[in-house]
Design a protein around this motif. Structure first.
Motif, PDB file in Angstrom:
ATOM      1  N   VAL A  35       0.854  -1.174   0.000  1.00 55.75           N
ATOM      2  CA  VAL A  35       0.000   0.000   0.000  1.00 55.75           C
ATOM      3  C   VAL A  35       0.895   1.230   0.000  1.00 55.75           C
ATOM      4  O   VAL A  35       1.981   1.223   0.590  1.00 55.75           O
ATOM      5  N   MET A  36       0.457   2.273  -0.692  1.00 53.83           N
ATOM      6  CA  MET A  36       1.153   3.556  -0.692  1.00 53.83           C
ATOM      7  C   MET A  36       0.340   4.519   0.168  1.00 53.83           C
ATOM      8  O   MET A  36      -0.884   4.585   0.041  1.00 53.83           O
ATOM      9  N   ILE A  37       1.019   5.257   1.026  1.00 50.74           N
ATOM     10  CA  ILE A  37       0.341   6.163   1.946  1.00 50.74           C
ATOM     11  C   ILE A  37       0.902   7.570   1.763  1.00 50.74           C
ATOM     12  O   ILE A  37       2.118   7.766   1.774  1.00 50.74           O
ATOM     13  N   ASP A  38       0.016   8.539   1.573  1.00 48.51           N
ATOM     14  CA  ASP A  38       0.456   9.918   1.366  1.00 48.51           C
ATOM     15  C   ASP A  38      -0.506  10.871   2.054  1.00 48.51           C
ATOM     16  O   ASP A  38      -1.722  10.645   2.052  1.00 48.51           O
ATOM     17  N   GLU A  39       0.038  11.939   2.626  1.00 49.14           N
ATOM     18  CA  GLU A  39      -0.800  12.915   3.327  1.00 49.14           C
ATOM     19  C   GLU A  39      -1.527  13.848   2.373  1.00 49.14           C
ATOM     20  O   GLU A  39      -2.469  14.542   2.774  1.00 49.14           O
ATOM     21  N   ALA A  40      -1.115  13.880   1.097  1.00 54.03           N
ATOM     22  CA  ALA A  40      -1.756  14.750   0.108  1.00 54.03           C
ATOM     23  C   ALA A  40      -3.073  14.133  -0.359  1.00 54.03           C
ATOM     24  O   ALA A  40      -3.412  13.001  -0.028  1.00 54.03           O
ATOM     25  N   ASP A  41      -3.807  14.881  -1.192  1.00 51.30           N
ATOM     26  CA  ASP A  41      -5.046  14.355  -1.764  1.00 51.30           C
ATOM     27  C   ASP A  41      -4.865  13.994  -3.231  1.00 51.30           C
ATOM     28  O   ASP A  41      -5.839  13.803  -3.969  1.00 51.30           O
ATOM     29  N   GLY A  42      -3.610  13.909  -3.670  1.00 48.37           N
ATOM     30  CA  GLY A  42      -3.325  13.512  -5.044  1.00 48.37           C
ATOM     31  C   GLY A  42      -1.883  13.071  -5.169  1.00 48.37           C
ATOM     32  O   GLY A  42      -1.073  13.258  -4.259  1.00 48.37           O
ATOM     33  N   VAL A  43      -1.548  12.479  -6.301  1.00 51.18           N
ATOM     34  CA  VAL A  43      -0.197  11.962  -6.516  1.00 51.18           C
ATOM     35  C   VAL A  43       0.719  13.050  -7.072  1.00 51.18           C
ATOM     36  O   VAL A  43       0.274  14.104  -7.505  1.00 51.18           O
ATOM     37  N   GLY A  44       2.001  12.760  -7.056  1.00 48.31           N
ATOM     38  CA  GLY A  44       2.964  13.675  -7.667  1.00 48.31           C
ATOM     39  C   GLY A  44       3.958  14.280  -6.712  1.00 48.31           C
ATOM     40  O   GLY A  44       4.966  14.847  -7.141  1.00 48.31           O
ATOM     41  N   GLY A  45       3.691  14.208  -5.387  1.00 51.10           N
ATOM     42  CA  GLY A  45       4.668  14.719  -4.427  1.00 51.10           C
ATOM     43  C   GLY A  45       4.963  16.191  -4.647  1.00 51.10           C
ATOM     44  O   GLY A  45       4.086  17.051  -4.577  1.00 51.10           O
ATOM     45  N   THR A  46       6.213  16.486  -4.946  1.00 52.64           N
ATOM     46  CA  THR A  46       6.645  17.865  -5.204  1.00 52.64           C
ATOM     47  C   THR A  46       5.764  18.542  -6.238  1.00 52.64           C
ATOM     48  O   THR A  46       5.426  19.729  -6.113  1.00 52.64           O
ATOM     49  N   TRP A  47       5.371  17.799  -7.256  1.00 55.60           N
ATOM     50  CA  TRP A  47       4.603  18.378  -8.362  1.00 55.60           C
ATOM     51  C   TRP A  47       3.112  18.444  -8.049  1.00 55.60           C
ATOM     52  O   TRP A  47       2.345  18.994  -8.833  1.00 55.60           O
ATOM     53  N   HIS A  48       2.718  17.909  -6.935  1.00 59.58           N
ATOM     54  CA  HIS A  48       1.358  18.103  -6.438  1.00 59.58           C
ATOM     55  C   HIS A  48       1.300  19.356  -5.569  1.00 59.58           C
ATOM     56  O   HIS A  48       0.396  20.186  -5.717  1.00 59.58           O
ATOM     57  N   TRP A  49       2.279  19.485  -4.671  1.00 60.38           N
ATOM     58  CA  TRP A  49       2.264  20.590  -3.718  1.00 60.38           C
ATOM     59  C   TRP A  49       2.712  21.910  -4.338  1.00 60.38           C
ATOM     60  O   TRP A  49       2.191  22.970  -3.990  1.00 60.38           O
TER      61      TRP A  49
END
Length: 511
Positions: A35-49
């Motif tokens: 499973v992948m877990i992220d605090e954002a509401d979308g993928v992309g990391g740096t390119w999401h934020w």
């Protein structure tokens, strides 16, 4: 009795490109229970934020993508941020990762269970998720860094960090102050200068700014990428450019003359772009190219020719209700932008959660005692079954995508070995880690970072111990080592084997 059943074999923390690349590699290798877990509401990391005006990749797009998932639709040689975000979403769709991602979930803590060889991962909501293996894929450009300037709470205007851009704030006709002249700032400044009434740029350390070979993607290049071998050629040329401009120039400074050539180019670019000799002098770096992250822009330097743009190099003494005070004067601003980068080599960033390994040892405490280090940038002794994509001495300056693929090669070799031997615990030996750490330190002599002028750079490459935990080697060497490191540098153990050896009756109890 505590169950030995885990929720997932593997938990990946992060759904940016590190996490996506790791997940794709796991699926291809037959490891499907993750499973992948992220605090954002979308993928992309740096390119999401990061959605600030002018955001774009700072190496050619041909290199800033996975080698196995190259696309021909980049609009420019240096793709804008929205295209990188779209590329992340494309990869998630194509490789069927969306059902395996938990968004809006922050990992607060992870504890290794020595008896059961598993990780107990705790979210900020108090939920516990157990896994056999834990992979940190949160990247390094994750936690925005705010400047420690007295009086920030008194400012009555609008404030934002470039990594959390507030699009509801209209900058048109406003007096804007921006603190910082790093990689994000040099993209933001030209974009907003044309809209604001006045822009004051507060610079502590000038950045080396080189001309960027950017343009709309030429039709000839698009055509080349459609013929057999064309994509390979464009990527190879791009990779060679990236390798020369950082890994080779930074790590082999005393062997190759690349840095001096780059400095001459940077100074010529500065002379060509900035008219005022006094401003040009303030924008001239006093340290060697490579001491801190350089950047590429065709617009940043000439922005200081505009009448509504002021470069302020006096130190900021305080933030007031209406602006910023320097040692020389007070600057009235309506909007204050923090282009102050990220916590890179600092506590709370690698990883972004509280990690406790074997015996309850806290990773940050271990690093405080032993200095930042990780075997091949992946593993730390005393922290079994934990692997990091961008750990200390893992990044050498190449494209992050190249690094991700190398590090997942390393991790998959370990997971396959564990599966072959039904091992439930993988741990790098202290001897192997010490050998690698000493090797990295021994290579300092040829690196640019140890030139006297680097003391003037205020570079985030340097940690609090004065080390530069970058991987001192070329990309081909790093790739070869990922595929050929000795598996004997790790120990492989089984929880069932230990039980049957020390407690014969436990076999029955756990059956």
């Amino acid at each position: 009795m505590t169950s030995t059943v885990v929720d997932h074999e593997i938990v990946i923390v992060g759904a940016g490109f590190s996490g996506i690349g790791t997940a794709i590699a796991l699926r291809k290798a037959g490891f499907d229970d993750f499973v992948m877990i992220d605090e954002a509401d979308g993928v992309g990391g740096t390119w999401h934020w990061n959605t600030y005006p002018g955001i774009a990749v700072d190496i050619p797009s041909f290199s800033y993508q996975y080698s196995f998932e190259q696309q021909r639709s980049w609009s420019r040689v240096y793709a804008p941020g929205r295209e990188l975000k779209a590329y992340a979403e494309h990869c998630v769709r194509k490789y069927g990762l969306r059902p395996r991602i938990r968004f809006g979930t922050t990992i607060a803590r992870a504890d290794f269970d020595d008896a059961l060889h598993l990780w107990r991962v705790t979210t900020s909501d108090g939920e516990e998720i157990t896994c056999r293996f834990l992979i940190g894929a949160t990247g390094v450009l994750t936690r925005p860094k705010l400047p420690e300037i007295p009086g920030a709470e008194r400012f009555r205007g609008s404030t934002m960090h470039t990594a959390r851009w507030d699009h509801s704030i209209d900058l048109r006709g406003k007096r804007v102050g921006i603190i910082g002249t790093g990689a994000s700032a040099i993209q933001v400044i030209p974009e907003i200068a044309k809209d604001v009434s006045k822009l004051t740029v507060f610079q502590r350390t000038p950045i080396w700014c080189l001309p960027r070979p950017d343009a709309p993607m030429p039709p000839a290049v698009r055509a080349l990428m459609r013929i057999p071998g064309g994509q390979f050629l464009t990527r190879w040329l791009s990779q060679a450019f990236v390798e020369i401009t950082f890994p080779l120039s930074a790590h082999y400074y005393k062997v190759l003359p690349v840095v001096k050539l780059g400095e001459r180019q940077g100074l010529a670019h500065l002379r060509d772009q900035v008219k005022d000799p006094e401003v040009r002098e303030k924008l001239t770096p006093r340290y060697a190219l490579g001491c801190k992250r350089p950047s590429f822009s065709n617009d940043y330097l000439k922005t200081f020719n505009r009448e509504n743009v002021t470069l302020e190099t006096d130190p900021i003494t305080e933030i007031t209700a209406s602006g910023l005070r320097t040692t020389g004067r007070h600057h009235q601003v309506d909007v204050l932008i923090m282009a102050t980068g990220f916590k890179v080599m600092e506590s709370g960033n690698m990883p972004t959660f509280d990690l406790h390994g074997s015996g309850g040892t806290r990773l940050e405490d271990w690093w405080d005692t032993h200095r930042l280090q990780a075997y091949e940038g992946v593993s730390i002794p005393g922290f079994p079954n934990f692997f990091t994509i961008i750990g200390p001495y893992g990044y050498n300056g190449a494209s992050y995508f190249t690094l991700i693929e190398m590090q997942t090669t390393h991790i998959l070799r370990l997971l396959r070995q564990a599966r072959r031997h039904t091992a439930t615990r993988i741990e790098v030996t202290p001897e192997a880690n010490e050998r690698y750490f000493r090797e990295m330190l021994s290579r300092r002599g040829t690196q640019v970072f140890w030139q006297d002028s680097c003391a003037l750079a205020n570079s985030y490459y340097f940690d609090k111990n004065g080390d530069v935990p970058l991987r001192a080697m070329s990309t081909p060497e790093a790739a070869w080592r990922a595929a050929h490191f000795a598996l004997t540098d790790y120990t492989f153990d089984s929880v069932e084997k230990r039980r049957s050896t020390s407690h014969p009756a436990a076999r029955t109890a756990s059956a």
